[in-house]
Design an enzyme around this catalytic site. Structure first.
Site, short mmCIF file in Angstrom:
data_model
loop_
_atom_site.label_atom_id
_atom_site.label_comp_id
_atom_site.label_asym_id
_atom_site.label_seq_id
_atom_site.Cartn_x
_atom_site.Cartn_y
_atom_site.Cartn_z
N PHE A 132 -27.55 -77.90 -45.03
CA PHE A 132 -28.14 -76.59 -44.75
C PHE A 132 -29.50 -76.49 -45.59
CE2 PHE A 132 -28.63 -72.26 -46.05
CZ PHE A 132 -28.51 -71.50 -44.83
N ASP A 217 -33.60 -82.00 -50.76
CA ASP A 217 -33.36 -80.53 -51.04
C ASP A 217 -32.51 -80.47 -52.24
OD1 ASP A 217 -32.53 -77.99 -50.80
OD2 ASP A 217 -32.33 -78.03 -48.63
N LYS A 246 -33.12 -70.94 -56.08
CA LYS A 246 -31.92 -70.92 -56.74
C LYS A 246 -31.97 -70.47 -58.19
CE LYS A 246 -28.62 -71.67 -52.80
NZ LYS A 246 -27.99 -70.73 -52.39
N1 PLP Z 1 -31.36 -75.52 -49.16
C1 PLP Z 1 -30.12 -75.46 -49.73
C2 PLP Z 1 -29.54 -76.63 -50.15
C3 PLP Z 1 -29.46 -74.23 -49.73
O1 PLP Z 1 -28.19 -74.21 -50.19
C4 PLP Z 1 -29.98 -73.08 -49.59
C5 PLP Z 1 -29.21 -71.84 -49.63
O2 PLP Z 1 -28.03 -71.72 -49.95
C6 PLP Z 1 -31.16 -73.26 -49.13
C7 PLP Z 1 -31.83 -74.50 -48.81
C8 PLP Z 1 -32.02 -71.96 -48.57
O3 PLP Z 1 -32.63 -71.32 -49.63
P1 PLP Z 1 -32.79 -69.58 -49.55
O4 PLP Z 1 -31.78 -68.81 -49.06
O5 PLP Z 1 -33.48 -69.32 -50.91
O6 PLP Z 1 -33.81 -69.75 -48.52
#
Ligand code: PLP
Length: 384
Positions: A132, A217, A246
């Site tokens: 994700f 990520d 986050k």
């Molecule tokens: N990358 C990861 C690993 C995530 O868990 C998330 C959100 O849950 C995102 C990217 C996306 O972040 P945002 O919702 O701040 O765009």
């Protein structure tokens, strides 16, 4: 709730409570009911709700300078960049407002790096199945889950998906065409699946061999969540590019893309930007958050309380597996009971997150105590 239903687009399946206030590991609804919050804004409120030092920093900065254009220098942005560079071993930072945006920056950076390197045909971005990476068009394309992509074709080209932790599949997929491998050190959204060391080490070696960028990520795993300051530190594999969001702002929106060595100087003026990215208010919140994570010893707390939490979860009836690192934890059940448990827990004053039918996910504040864990376990036991 009625107003929300009428005026807000229905992109979220919301639960029927209205949260109005938070303090530490607890939130309160409009009727004054108290909840132990093990969702924490989905791994955002690392220091709990309204952490005093972050509130103070935001108030102070709000009365000083909230926003200016990135056409000018400001004070908090380079201070935050220096702090993140020093704790991560990366070289430079770009700031934006969310995880998806941070990943966009990372992927653009990797694409430009191959062009500078004289290899414009090196365009493929390899990500993992069940990953994700966010909800922008490129981020859902990077996200290896067709359910998030299916309504939005055509998607950007040159993305490929490897089964997570499948070393042989990764070896056979990476080639001269590979521009980047992008991975979460622990897959979060799909149910908390930690990488195995060999998989990430292989990714590192293949990137070195083919001149591709290794992107981690760390939007969810970064800043203490896994019991180390960064997820990659659990695996001894250092990425070229890393994304954060986050926890970074302690509840205030901010994202960052950090890059190491030659990747740090790929972007030139005009290549990438975000109007709000790294504004003084967001950076002041993030500086206070990161400082408190370090000074408060919350990474160590995450490791200790996380271990205790996992031990306790394993004793619950019907739990077949407990996975995770630090306070990024999933409990898997043998029956499809997760949603029922989450909804009963809500009634009993506990916020938890069901993933699919069988998995409960816990991403509580890093300041969680053993007493909080005991309270959660006893409510979970009643619900089960
Ligand atoms: N990358 C990861 C690993 C995530 O868990 C998330 C959100 O849950 C995102 C990217 C996306 O972040 P945002 O919702 O701040 O765009």
């Amino acid at each position: 709730m009625a107003m929300d239903n009428q005026y807000v687009m229905h992109t979220y399946g919301r639960l029927p409570i209205v949260l109005v206030r938070g303090e530490g590991c607890f939130v309160y609804d409009a009727d004054g009911k108290k909840y132990l919050d093990l969702v924490a804004g989905i791994a955002v409120n690392g220091l709990g709700h309204c952490p005093p030092k972050v509130v103070e920093a935001i108030c102070k900065q709000a009365g000083t300078l909230m926003h200016t254009s990135n056409l000018y220098h400001t004070v908090p942005q380079p201070q935050l960049a220096k702090m993140l560079v020093e704790i991560s071993g990366m070289s430079k930072a770009f700031f934006c407002n969310s995880g998806a945006e941070a990943n966009e920056a990372a992927m653009k950076l990797a694409r430009k790096a191959t062009k500078i390197n004289g290899k414009p045909e090196q365009t493929e971005i390899i990500t993992a199945e069940k990953s994700f990476h966010g909800r922008t068009l490129a981020a859902i394309t990077a996200t290896g889950q067709p359910k998030y992509q299916k309504s939005f074709a055509p998607l950007p080209p040159d993305y490929r998906y490897v089964p997570y932790n499948d070393v042989e599949a990764l070896k056979s997929m990476v080639s001269e065409k590979t521009c980047a491998i992008m991975m979460e050190p622990v897959q979060g959204e799909s149910g908390v699946h930690p990488a195995n060391i060999e998989f990430l080490q292989t990714a590192r070696k293949l990137c070195d061999k083919f001149g591709a960028a290794l992107i981690f990520d760390e939007v969810q795993t970064g800043l203490g969540r896994t019991g180390k300051m960064f997820g990659f530190q659990n695996f001894d594999v250092i990425p070229d590019i890393m994304t954060l969001a986050k926890t970074l702002g302690g509840g205030f929106p901010i994202g960052a893309c950090l890059a190491k060595d030659k990747y740090a100087d790929v972007f030139e003026p005009g290549d990438h930007a975000a109007t709000f990215g790294g504004n003084p208010l967001a950076c002041a919140a993030a500086i206070a958050t990161v400082t408190e994570i370090i000074d408060g010893g919350w990474v160590e707390n995450t490791q200790k309380v996380g271990e205790y939490f996992r031990e306790q979860l394993a004793t619950l009836p019907g739990v077949t597996e407990v996975r995770g690192l630090g306070l990024m934890i999933a409990a898997e059940f043998n029956d499809p009971v997760a949603r029922d448990i989450a909804s009963k827990a809500l009634d009993k004053g506990l916020l938890i997150n069901a993933i699919g039918d069988n998995i409960l996910r816990f991403v509580p504040p890093l300041i969680l105590t053993r007493e909080n864990v005991d309270q959660a376990i006893s409510i979970l036991m009643e619900c089960i």
